[in-house]
Design an enzyme around this catalytic site. Structure first.
Site, PDB file in Angstrom:
ATOM      1  N   CYS A   1       0.867  -1.183   0.000  1.00 55.34           N
ATOM      2  CA  CYS A   1       0.000   0.000   0.000  1.00 55.34           C
ATOM      3  C   CYS A   1       0.905   1.234   0.000  1.00 55.34           C
ATOM      4  O   CYS A   1       2.111   1.111  -0.221  1.00 55.34           O
ATOM      5  CB  CYS A   1      -0.951   0.002   1.199  1.00 55.34           C
ATOM      6  SG  CYS A   1      -0.125   0.007   2.806  1.00 55.34           S
ATOM      7  N   THR A   2       0.370   2.414   0.265  1.00 52.66           N
ATOM      8  CA  THR A   2       1.156   3.642   0.150  1.00 52.66           C
ATOM      9  C   THR A   2       2.296   3.718   1.155  1.00 52.66           C
ATOM     10  O   THR A   2       3.463   3.869   0.787  1.00 52.66           O
ATOM     11  CB  THR A   2       0.239   4.877   0.332  1.00 52.66           C
ATOM     12  OG1 THR A   2      -0.826   4.804  -0.602  1.00 52.66           O
ATOM     13  CG2 THR A   2       1.027   6.162   0.101  1.00 52.66           C
TER      14      THR A   2
END
Length: 495
Positions: A360-361
């Site tokens: 994810c980020t």
């Protein structure tokens, strides 16, 4: 109690609290009806109390000593404030009633609040009448000044004087960070964060819960570095490293709504009670180097025609993966992370007997996202990228991630390569720079190239623009329901 005795008792208490923070299986360490027989520390599980005690004493003795010193400082400072206010109880009571006494006595800050003060308000009012002439404005100012002085000496809260000399016009940066840790009183930590950010002139969004801290803030380089130092000095976050704070270019202006600090049930909203599903159940972490080697191996296996038993899984939202992703990744077409549990439940066959590698980020969504997938018991193995794509790009700016990395401020994205992997909503030409939909009722992000914007194509779709025009003419509100939301299945099933 003698000073030596106070020191000994305080260290024992701090040591016990550190050990309790590593307990597994018990939501409340003080609950005698819930027996816990294991502890997790430094990625190692301990099933015997004596062993975890030895480990903490050997590996974390310095941290315990630092926390003990801070606790002893608070006891000393607390005593000074109490002695100072003892002869001026009327001043403290009146200011307390008026909400002006901001001294809360808690584990994180030398302050008092309404809940901590004993006594009856009615008797305090009577005492006010009796002593009204004995209280002077000078004494009241002195109380505030001295207690503020002690509060400012705390290492996790820089003094106002030091913050006045910060360079506000120099180069800026934005921080992205999180820390899963048990917080008994998140409201107190939230207040500390507000004061800290205000003194450092930082803007951004910070979420707190009993399960930890999650935030992104922007300001000058000097101020953000002071922020990192202050957070890492706090006893709850003392194990955070400088690498836990992801940095990128920007400043406070990228947060037009200023500073927002809130206390929530979860530090990233997945919609599952943290007491039911803990971050401690997450998948195994991979460093950016290990993750990169995994992708290299996957590409080689695919080119060699070997059976693919590994699944690369993006747990971000669809509009994030649209402008940047790893080649070959499964990118769920979901709009919110709170849809993640339903997505997993609907696609269990996709994960059956697979070795899943998630990203994810910044890493935070993978923590409980992987825990939820792991709880289904269908995967062979679950791994996750530590620090997320942000950390990966710091080490591999021209690696396997292509396109831009979406971020939650008004920059919308940051990039380390020139690849454009998405297209304009309207003309289908390559374009990857988001802007909010021009329709006031819509919350979509729009990819509209300069040529289409010049033609007033600034909404997410034609219907959305028409709905907005109609609402403006009728001076009414309209529900967000356009072609974009109608055509996209809420919880997609992967084919």
């Amino acid at each position: 109690m003698k000073p030596r005795k106070i020191s000994k008792v305080t260290r024992k208490r701090v040591f016990a609290e550190f050990v309790n923070s590593r307990r597994l299986g018990a939501s409340d360490p003080n609950d005698d009806h819930q027996i816990t027989l294991s502890w997790l520390c430094c990625d190692e599980t301990f099933n015997v109390a004596a062993e975890i005690h030895k480990h903490v004493a050997k590996e974390h003795g310095e941290i315990v000593n630092q926390a003990t010193t801070l606790e002893l400082q608070k006891v000393k400072q607390d005593s000074k404030c109490q002695r100072l206010l003892q002869d001026r109880s009327e001043v403290a009571t009146i200011r307390f009633e008026q909400g002006e006494l901001s001294l809360r006595r808690g584990s994180q800050d030398l302050q008092y609040d309404e809940k901590d003060r004993s006594g009856d308000l009615e008797s305090s009012k009577k005492q006010k009448t009796q002593n009204e002439n004995s209280v002077t404005e000078t004494e009241s100012h002195k109380d505030t000044e001295v207690c503020e002085k002690y509060r400012e000496t705390l290492p996790w809260l820089p003094s106002e004087e030091d913050c006045q000399h910060l360079d506000k016009n120099g180069e800026g940066q934005i921080l992205l960070y999180y820390r899963y840790v048990d917080i008994e009183k998140p409201e107190e930590i939230a207040e500390w964060q507000r004061v800290l950010c205000q003194r450092l002139h930082l803007a951004g969004k910070i979420r707190l819960a009993t399960e930890g801290l999650n935030g992104t803030v922007g300001g000058s380089v000097e101020a953000t570095n002071l922020y990192i130092k202050a957070v890492r000095n706090h006893p709850l976050f003392i194990e955070m490293t400088a690498l836990d704070f992801k940095k990128s270019r920007g400043d406070s202006s990228h947060f037009p709504k200023g500073l927002k600090v809130g206390v929530h049930q979860e530090i990233v909203p997945m919609g599952v009670d943290p007491n039911t599903l803990s971050y401690r159940q997450a998948g195994e972490h991979l460093t950016p180097e290990e993750f990169h080697r995994e992708l290299d191996h996957e590409l080689q296996s695919q080119s060699g025609g070997k059976e693919d038993t590994t699944l690369l899984l993006d747990c971000r939202n669809f509009y994030e993966s649209k402008i940047g992703q790893f080649k070959g990744a499964v990118t769920p077409n979901i709009r919110k992370f709170s849809y993640w549990p339903e997505y997993v439940d609907k696609n269990l066959d996709l994960f059956q007997d697979k070795r899943v590698i998630m990203y994810c980020t910044g890493g935070i969504r993978c923590e409980r996202g992987s825990a939820y997938l792991k709880s289904k018991g269908v995967c062979k193995e679950i791994l996750q990228l530590k620090g997320g794509v942000h950390n990966y790009l710091d080490q591999y700016p021209d690696g396997h991630f292509r396109g831009k990395l979406f971020v939650f401020d008004d920059r919308y994205a940051i990039s380390t390569n020139q690849d454009v992997v998405s297209n304009c909503f309207h003309c289908d030409q390559p374009w990857d720079e988001y802007q909010p939909c021009s329709s006031t009722h819509c919350h979509q992000y729009v990819l509209s190239c300069p040529a289409c914007r010049a033609s007033d194509l600034t909404s997410c779709c034609k219907l959305c623009g028409e709905l907005n025009d109609r609402a403006e003419k009728q001076k009414s509100k309209t529900k967000e329901e356009c072609l974009c939301t109608r055509r996209r299945e809420r919880i997609p099933e992967e084919k």
